[in-house]
Design a protein around this motif. Structure first.
Motif, short mmCIF file in Angstrom:
data_model
loop_
_atom_site.label_atom_id
_atom_site.label_comp_id
_atom_site.label_asym_id
_atom_site.label_seq_id
_atom_site.Cartn_x
_atom_site.Cartn_y
_atom_site.Cartn_z
N SER A 84 0.83 -1.21 0.00
CA SER A 84 0.00 0.00 0.00
C SER A 84 0.87 1.26 0.00
O SER A 84 0.64 2.18 0.79
CB SER A 84 -0.94 0.00 1.22
N LEU A 85 1.84 1.28 -0.87
CA LEU A 85 2.78 2.39 -0.91
C LEU A 85 2.10 3.70 -1.29
O LEU A 85 1.14 3.72 -2.08
CB LEU A 85 3.92 2.09 -1.88
N LYS A 86 2.59 4.77 -0.69
CA LYS A 86 2.05 6.11 -0.91
C LYS A 86 3.15 7.00 -1.48
O LYS A 86 4.34 6.74 -1.26
CB LYS A 86 1.57 6.70 0.42
N PRO A 87 2.78 8.06 -2.18
CA PRO A 87 3.81 8.98 -2.70
C PRO A 87 4.73 9.51 -1.60
O PRO A 87 5.92 9.72 -1.85
CB PRO A 87 2.97 10.10 -3.32
N ASP A 112 27.95 0.62 14.13
CA ASP A 112 26.86 0.85 13.18
C ASP A 112 27.38 0.70 11.76
O ASP A 112 28.42 1.26 11.42
CB ASP A 112 26.29 2.26 13.36
N TYR A 113 26.61 0.00 10.95
CA TYR A 113 26.96 -0.20 9.55
C TYR A 113 25.78 0.24 8.69
O TYR A 113 24.61 0.05 9.07
CB TYR A 113 27.29 -1.68 9.29
N TRP A 114 26.11 0.78 7.52
CA TRP A 114 25.09 1.31 6.62
C TRP A 114 25.25 0.73 5.22
O TRP A 114 26.36 0.52 4.75
CB TRP A 114 25.18 2.83 6.54
N GLY A 115 24.11 0.52 4.57
CA GLY A 115 24.12 0.16 3.17
C GLY A 115 24.29 1.40 2.30
O GLY A 115 24.31 2.52 2.79
N GLN A 116 24.37 1.16 1.01
CA GLN A 116 24.63 2.26 0.08
C GLN A 116 23.37 3.06 -0.24
O GLN A 116 23.48 4.16 -0.80
CB GLN A 116 25.21 1.70 -1.23
N GLY A 117 22.23 2.54 0.11
CA GLY A 117 20.97 3.24 -0.17
C GLY A 117 20.34 2.77 -1.46
O GLY A 117 21.05 2.47 -2.44
N THR A 118 19.03 2.70 -1.47
CA THR A 118 18.30 2.32 -2.67
C THR A 118 17.09 3.24 -2.81
O THR A 118 16.40 3.52 -1.84
CB THR A 118 17.88 0.84 -2.64
N GLN A 119 16.86 3.71 -4.01
CA GLN A 119 15.79 4.67 -4.26
C GLN A 119 14.45 3.96 -4.37
O GLN A 119 14.32 2.97 -5.12
CB GLN A 119 16.06 5.46 -5.54
N VAL A 120 13.47 4.47 -3.65
CA VAL A 120 12.09 4.02 -3.79
C VAL A 120 11.26 5.23 -4.21
O VAL A 120 11.25 6.25 -3.52
CB VAL A 120 11.55 3.45 -2.46
N THR A 121 10.60 5.12 -5.34
CA THR A 121 9.78 6.20 -5.87
C THR A 121 8.36 5.70 -6.07
O THR A 121 8.16 4.70 -6.76
CB THR A 121 10.33 6.74 -7.19
N VAL A 122 7.42 6.39 -5.46
CA VAL A 122 6.00 6.01 -5.56
C VAL A 122 5.28 7.12 -6.31
O VAL A 122 5.23 8.26 -5.84
CB VAL A 122 5.37 5.79 -4.17
N SER A 123 4.74 6.79 -7.45
CA SER A 123 4.04 7.78 -8.26
C SER A 123 2.55 7.79 -7.91
O SER A 123 1.97 6.76 -7.57
CB SER A 123 4.22 7.47 -9.74
#
Length: 124
Positions: A84-87, A112-123
Motif C-alpha cells: 500500500s505504498l504512498k507517494p 553501526d553499519y550502513w548500506g549504500q541506499g536504494t531509491q524508492v519512488t512512488v508515483s
C-alpha cells in the motif's frame, strides 16, 4: 570488513508493493539488530523499521499496517516488505545494522553499519 548490500528499490504506482533486501557479509560477526531508515529530499533521515536478533520489531507509526520487517538469520539478511505504498514513502532507503565482528582476538567493537541506499519512488 562487514558490508551491507541492499536490493529491491524501484518505481511503483501508489498502492503497489516493493520488497527491499539487505544482506550482511564480510567475515564472522554477530548481528545485534537490523533495520531501515529513509531520507526524502530536504528531510532528515528517519527510522522506518528495525528488528532485533530475537525477532522483536519496531515500526514507525507512518508505516504500521503497511510495512513488515523480517530477517533470515541463516542468510544474515533482512527484508522490508512494503505494501500500500504512498507517494510520501518516496525516499532513499538505507539499510542499517548494529554488528559485533569476531576477530582473531575474540569479539571486536560493536558498531553501526550502513548500506549504500536504494531509491524508492512512488508515483501518484
Amino acid at each position: 570488513q562487514v558490508q551491507l548490500v541492499e536490493s529491491g528499490g524501484g518505481l511503483v504506482q501508489a498502492g503497489g508493493s516493493l520488497r527491499l533486501s539487505c544482506a550482511a557479509s564480510g567475515g564472522i560477526f554477530i548481528i545485534v539488530a537490523m533495520g531501515w531508515y529513509r531520507q526524502a529530499p530536504g528531510k532528515q533521515r528517519e527510522l522506518v523499521a528495525a528488528i532485533t536478533s530475537d525477532g522483536s520489531t519496531n515500526l514507525a507509526d507512518s508505516v504500521k499496517g503497511r510495512f513488515t520487517i523480517s530477517r533470515d538469520n541463516a542468510k544474515n539478511t533482512a527484508y522490508l516488505q512494503m505494501n500500500s505504498l504512498k507517494p510520501e514513502d518516496t525516499a532513499v532507503y538505507y539499510c542499517h545494522a548494529i554488528i559485533t565482528p569476531l576477530g582473531p582476538l575474540g569479539l571486536g567493537n560493536t558498531g553501526d553499519y550502513w548500506g549504500q541506499g536504494t531509491q524508492v519512488t512512488v508515483s501518484s
